[in-house]
Scaffold this active site. Sequence first.
Site, mmCIF file in Angstrom:
data_model
loop_
_atom_site.group_PDB
_atom_site.id
_atom_site.type_symbol
_atom_site.label_atom_id
_atom_site.label_comp_id
_atom_site.label_asym_id
_atom_site.label_seq_id
_atom_site.Cartn_x
_atom_site.Cartn_y
_atom_site.Cartn_z
ATOM 1 C CG ASP A 72 -1.679 -1.170 1.517
ATOM 2 O OD1 ASP A 72 -1.558 -2.143 0.760
ATOM 3 O OD2 ASP A 72 -2.432 -1.178 2.506
ATOM 4 C CD GLN A 88 1.902 -0.915 5.293
ATOM 5 O OE1 GLN A 88 1.576 -1.975 5.781
ATOM 6 N NE2 GLN A 88 2.303 0.110 6.043
ATOM 7 C CB SER A 132 -2.125 1.111 5.450
ATOM 8 O OG SER A 132 -1.382 0.405 4.496
ATOM 9 N NE ARG A 195 -6.673 -4.647 7.422
ATOM 10 C CZ ARG A 195 -7.348 -5.769 7.691
ATOM 11 N NH1 ARG A 195 -7.548 -6.150 8.940
ATOM 12 N NH2 ARG A 195 -7.840 -6.507 6.712
ATOM 13 C CG ASP A 196 -5.956 -0.039 6.417
ATOM 14 O OD1 ASP A 196 -4.871 -0.303 6.956
ATOM 15 O OD2 ASP A 196 -6.584 -0.853 5.701
#
Length: 585
Positions: A72, A88, A132, A195-196
């Site tokens: 990512d 990443q 991320s 996440r993210d």
Amino acid sequence: MGTVRPIIKISPMASSAVCFIGFCSVLLGFVVGIQASHVVYRDLQSIESSPKDHLPYRTGFHFQPAKNWMNDPNGPMVYKHVYHLFYQYNPYGADWGNIVWAHATSTDLVNWIHHKHAIYPSAPFDINGTWSGSATFLKGKKPAILYTGIDPQRRQVQNLAFPKSVSDPYLIEWTKPPQNPLMEPINGINSSSFRDPTTGWQGPDGRWRVIIGNKRGRRGMALLYRSKDFVHWTKAKHPLHSAKDTGMWECPDFYPVSVEGENGVDTSVIGKSVKHVLKNSLDDTKHDYYTIGTYYTEKDRYIPDAGSIDGDAGLRYDYGKFYASKTFFDDVKNQRILWGWINESLSREDYIKQGWSGVQAIPRKIWLDKFRKQLVQWPVVEIEKLRVNGIRLPRTELTGGSVHEISGVTASQADVEVTFELSKMGKIEEIDSNSLMNPQHLCSQKGAAVKGSVGPFGLLVLASKSLEERTAVFFRVFKSQNKYVVLMCSDQSRSSLREEPDKATYGAFLNVDPHREKLSLRSLIDHSIVESFGGKGKACITSRVYPKLAIDGGAHLYVFNNGTSSVTISSFSAWSMKGAQIKYL
Ligand SMILES: *[C@@H]1O[C@H](CO)[C@@H](O)[C@H](O)[C@H]1NC(C)=O
Ligand SMILES: *[C@@H]1O[C@H](CO)[C@@H](O)[C@H](O)[C@H]1NC(C)=O
Ligand SMILES: *[C@@H]1O[C@H](CO)[C@@H](O)[C@H](O)[C@H]1NC(C)=O
Ligand SMILES: *[C@@H]1O[C@H](CO)[C@@H](O)[C@H](O)[C@H]1NC(C)=O
């Protein structure tokens, strides 16, 4: 098969390479003195690669690290006129694992300098992974990064990082405040599906908001958090948006787009001058889809417009390979720019063997189409400074069944723009409404080798001399219930004599009336990648291909028409592309 000789040479654009070299030698001197300071895990083996295997597929002007795994794009931003891209990255091999935030900067989004890793496991709140996240500018234009950390219990938590020195335009050093983790998977949030974090935006009340990707059962969710100081966060009762049966939403992105024109706007802009876009990366299908809708600030909810569908049947940034994408607002040029990760179509074994895996797509300017029902994307204009030795073709009729080679460009590394005119369309193939459900399926059934009436016509790229290998990027026009339907395909079925790579064919419908408008196609060709933009950026398809013969000097470029109707090439320009300058640490 004939050859169309170019009649006009286009003079290359002035290049700023010299000044770039001056700039980067200065910068490199500064970077080299710094030692990568993070812990090396002794039990993590680095995977050996053999350089001979990977050479033909390395790209010339796409963003790549020197070796190893990349996925990512993270925290893109422009700070003090320097563009930043974090990504990443696995420092120890070409497979996913040991993920850190690697970091590169650029002054033009084309030429890049890789720096030492910005964020890596260093504290309990991220000791098992630094995943991320996104960048936000706080008061006084201070950059802040929110990212997902993996804690000792393997829980996903959200953390904050600040640059050590805001006076450093390259933002080399990052620190993590002691308040981390800022958001934890409590009160029923699944700790494996949390996440993210997105770029933050400020509501009318001045408080910050971010969303976090999540799911509950099969319902994909964008969890909303609010904060006064960007450090203490409270989860809102309702998600910003959710949709049943879409599975985990990864890498959400939420931003406003101007209703008029191509300019981008800051992520906090609200009101009548904008619509909002919510993009999610679907973990189940690995597709980035988006909806266009309205952000109701009183309720802090986003609602997609009628007809803008959540999930795989919705609109996609790219109908080929393109995942975990992220936009940022470029306040230097007033544009919103999209980054997306393009993975390999090789088996895990093969990309580990080649020693690298993953490419970032050419950054794309992104804006709302004038009918406000979809986005439009176009490669950032800076990429055009790599164009050299341009050629142009005269207006040419492309009769049914013809194939012409285009000479004069380096076909393995090129930028091609072509426009087709369909003046005298003969009988048009009819399709039923069921076929309108899935353009990829339709392209797989009706590939370049299946003759039609109006189309298939388009380009054969990364093709070998005798066409044993070729990737066909083409259009095909149908009629359904008295309406024209334009299909755009990228057909990889004959892209390589190698058996192993994934050769799936991709497809998209193009919202263009071929009776009123010309059909345009631009393809960025770069050794193992073909990024195609149909209808001036209304539909994009990215492919990865691994030819055996059509590599470097063995690659050729053709135009073809495998329909019975002739089509007219009303304009055709192509350029060889110089390599981008990438400086590795
Ligand atoms: C997670 O972290 C703990 C504590 O540092 C460590 O013992 C464990 O091996 C890690 N697990 C993984 C899967 O990395
Ligand atoms: C939580 O998410 C993980 C990862 O997708 C999944 O395997 C697990 O079943 C989920 N747990 C619950 C309780 O839904
Ligand atoms: C990467 O590519 C493979 C094979 O082409 C595909 O099956 C997979 O879903 C892709 N993964 C992502 C994250 O795009
Ligand atoms: C055009 O169609 C014929 C017949 O199906 C096929 O043999 C040929 O390969 C096609 N041309 C291209 C460029 O795919």
